[in-house]
Design an enzyme around this catalytic site. Structure first.
Site, short mmCIF file in Angstrom:
data_model
loop_
_atom_site.label_atom_id
_atom_site.label_comp_id
_atom_site.label_asym_id
_atom_site.label_seq_id
_atom_site.Cartn_x
_atom_site.Cartn_y
_atom_site.Cartn_z
N CYS A 1 -23.66 -126.91 -15.49
CA CYS A 1 -22.26 -127.13 -16.22
C CYS A 1 -21.47 -125.82 -16.03
CB CYS A 1 -22.39 -127.46 -17.75
SG CYS A 1 -23.06 -129.05 -17.58
N LYS B 1 -18.17 -126.54 -13.96
CA LYS B 1 -16.86 -127.08 -14.56
C LYS B 1 -15.61 -126.19 -14.25
CE LYS B 1 -18.40 -129.99 -18.15
NZ LYS B 1 -18.06 -130.45 -19.65
N GLY C 1 -25.99 -146.19 -5.75
CA GLY C 1 -25.54 -144.65 -5.79
C GLY C 1 -24.76 -144.51 -4.42
N HIS C 2 -24.35 -143.37 -4.42
CA HIS C 2 -23.71 -142.80 -2.97
C HIS C 2 -24.16 -141.63 -2.56
CE1 HIS C 2 -20.49 -143.34 0.11
NE2 HIS C 2 -19.89 -142.21 -0.38
#
Length: 359
Positions: free
Chosen positions: A26, A29, A148-149
């Site tokens: 995180c 971000k 998903g991708h």
């Protein structure tokens, strides 16, 4: 011995996933100040009456009313490696993504995978281990990865779109926190410090295990917390750190949050590592984005600011609850394996919503 040594692809050619990325977890971000500027210039979209929660109060997920008994919770979260072990990376990323549904009081029902990998640089087996880690966490959460991708990418990225369900009356927004509420934190802080130590090869095996243990612990108390009458607000502590996400909750409710630093739980060893300089760049970017809205008592220890803004990958739930609900909240955390949960402060009425940190 550092923790990274057993987490490599082979003794002859060690592979560090974190070496492929400019940031991890995180801490990737966009800084809160930059994000706020970007969103200010984005056009207003369609806001149907069924949209119970959007972007207006910086909540953890969107919520859309389906009927009188059900609302859909939708979120997406993905990032670059925070650890070198691909299986652990997949587990941490999946746990972090699912947390946003729990933080709205919802129960996850399924996920879609987001996979971007440098396929010419990473062995297929390594990519497979990332996916296996995510799959195993979803099994623990009782949900399928239903699709998903995937794309070829310069940096490895993995995460999930997660969908969940919640009763419309049990959605817990930032804006629903109340003056007089007590703040309870479900997990100790320090993941960003541990990740910085790992990158500098200063994290021992025990520290690595503590890091993985906290970042792969699903925030399963969320739905049960939302069902308690005295729980008014919920969020989870992730990339903007304890200060940033507490500030979002306070601003959403138009209140001032007060945190007592001495009561904030920290992961074992974090203070020593921070004192040795194991602090992420994201911590400073976070503080630059919201520090002017935080009142720091001058008697606070020097490292308090860095730890308050320390980015937490897959951090704990922050609960805003009535004083008479505190015992029930703590008991619920304890019963689900969150022994480090602690009361850390309260919310109060103030003409200027914000955050105050006391010793």
């Amino acid at each position: 011995m550092t923790a990274s040594s057993p987490h490599t692809s082979s003794p002859a050619a060690p592979l560090r996933l974190t070496s492929f990325s400019h940031g991890g977890g995180c801490g990737c971000k966009i800084a809160p100040g930059v994000l706020s500027s970007i969103l200010q210039h984005s056009a207003n979209g369609i806001i149907p009456p069924e949209l119970l929660v959007g972007i207006e109060t910086s909540d953890d997920a969107a919520v859309y009313r389906l009927n009188d008994e059900q609302a859909l919770v939708a979120t997406t979260d993905f990032f670059m490696p925070i650890v070198d072990d691909p299986y652990d990376f997949g587990r941490i990323a999946a746990t972090n993504a699912i947390s946003d549904v729990y933080a709205m009081g919802g129960k996850p029902i399924m996920a879609l995978a987001i996979v971007a990998m440098p396929v010419n640089a990473l062995p297929v087996q390594v990519i497979g281990e990332v996916l296996r880690g995510g799959q195993d966490v979803c099994k623990l959460a009782g949900i399928p990865i239903a699709g998903g991708h995937t794309i070829d990418s310069v940096e490895p990225i993995y995460g999930l779109v997660v969908l969940g369900l919640v009763h419309p009356d049990r959605v817990r927004r930032n804006r629903d926190a109340r003056a007089g509420d007590v703040l309870v934190l479900g997990k100790p802080l320090g993941v960003g410090v541990l990740s910085a130590a790992l990158k500098k090869e200063q994290l021992d095996a025990a520290g690595y295990q503590r890091m993985v243990a906290t970042t792969t612990q699903l925030n399963t108390p969320g739905p049960a917390l939302a069902a308690l009458d005295g729980v008014h607000g919920l969020t989870d502590i992730t990339g903007f750190g304890l200060a940033g996400h507490t500030l979002e909750l306070a601003r959403g409710a138009g209140l001032r949050a007060v945190i007592d630093w001495s009561t904030v739980p920290l992961i074992e060893g974090v203070l020593d590592l921070a004192a040795q300089g194991c602090i992420t760049g994201a911590s400073g970017r976070n503080w630059a984005g919201y520090g002017t809205a935080v009142q720091l008592d001058p008697a606070l220890p020097p490292l308090a600011q860095a730890l308050l803004s320390d980015p937490q990958t897959s951090g704990g739930l922050l609960v805003s609850c009535a004083p008479d609900a505190v015992d029930a909240v703590l008991a619920l955390f304890q019963n689900q394996g969150f022994g480090g949960a602690a009361v850390i402060g309260h919310l109060q009425a103030d003409s200027t919503p914000g955050l105050t940190i006391r010793p």
